[in-house]
Design an enzyme around this catalytic site. Sequence first.
Site, PDB file in Angstrom:
ATOM      1  N   SER A 176       0.825  -1.192   0.000  1.00 55.70           N
ATOM      2  CA  SER A 176       0.000   0.000   0.000  1.00 55.70           C
ATOM      3  C   SER A 176       0.870   1.258   0.000  1.00 55.70           C
ATOM      4  CB  SER A 176      -0.949  -0.017   1.208  1.00 55.70           C
ATOM      5  OG  SER A 176      -1.875   1.048   1.132  1.00 55.70           O
ATOM      6  N   ASP A 276      -8.705  -3.112  -7.143  1.00 61.09           N
ATOM      7  CA  ASP A 276      -7.996  -1.984  -6.528  1.00 61.09           C
ATOM      8  C   ASP A 276      -8.031  -0.780  -7.455  1.00 61.09           C
ATOM      9  OD1 ASP A 276      -6.362  -0.274  -5.164  1.00 61.09           O
ATOM     10  OD2 ASP A 276      -4.647  -1.637  -5.061  1.00 61.09           O
TER      11      ASP A 276
END
Length: 321
Positions: A176, A276
Amino acid sequence: MACIAKEVETELLPFLRVYKDGYVERLLGSQYVPPLLDDPETGVSSKDITISQDPLIKARVFLPKLDEPHQKLPVLIYYHGGGFCVESAFSSDHHRYLDGLVSQAKVVAVSVEYRMAPEHCLPAAYEDGWAALQWVASHFAENVIDDEPWLTNHGNSERFFLGGDNFDRLYIGGDSARGIIGHNLVMRAGVERLCGGVKILGAYLGNPFFWSSKPIGSEPKGEDFEKNPIRKFWDFVYPSAPGGIDNPMVNPGGDGAPSLAGLTCSRLLVCVAGKDKLRDRGEVELFEVEGEDHCFHFQPEIDPDSENVKKVFKRLVSFLV
């Protein structure tokens, strides 16, 4: 006497709230777990260390069960996820993840605990990440000072010197927001020399937090793109960023960003999830897990033994050779 509710100054849901009195309420993040010598399930040992006192930078070091007393292993410097503002190298989610990865990949891992926003806005986390990288590199230079025995005794292959350079099995990576820490540190290592001339062999970027002022690929266009909360999030964690959301730290393809030709590692693995919103900004060797969302392998509702989680683990294990 009636209880007076504290006033909220800023909300960055679902991550945290900042109150006008300065108190920060973190709403996400798994609980702290202590290190453990010789985990009964994996055989991995872990311990907590201090890399720097000023600024305070700590880390959790992991050592797999050894096949022989003087076994030499690759080294992984890992930067945990959490959007630059939540989670920890000492949290249960990241400890479990590193414990399993170290067991399967047979690496010595250094999971870095660095300063976070809003108490310490960016670039503090980048500077702490660089300091940790230099500290690890110092273990493979001449005249090591204040060394960590697990690194000096078991980290890396035997050193070979050719023309003054030593070739090592050193990896850096993260998931991330911390995936882009890895990217930026590899780029920085191309400009600033690491201790002892140590080279980074490979970098792993898991669901990296890259963004910009212009949409690409399947990202929404127009007003929908402008309203994306990622822009607000970046402004919160790095309010003084030159160029805002096009700062090279978050937009590696923007104007003024250093050329990717400056990457110092010879191997780069980028892992993205099919759902995502950040997936189109992955680069180089791309590994996509279809049907999953951002950093799904850390979500508490996801079965850690599911097939997709195993796919991510297997791909990363094979990368850390």
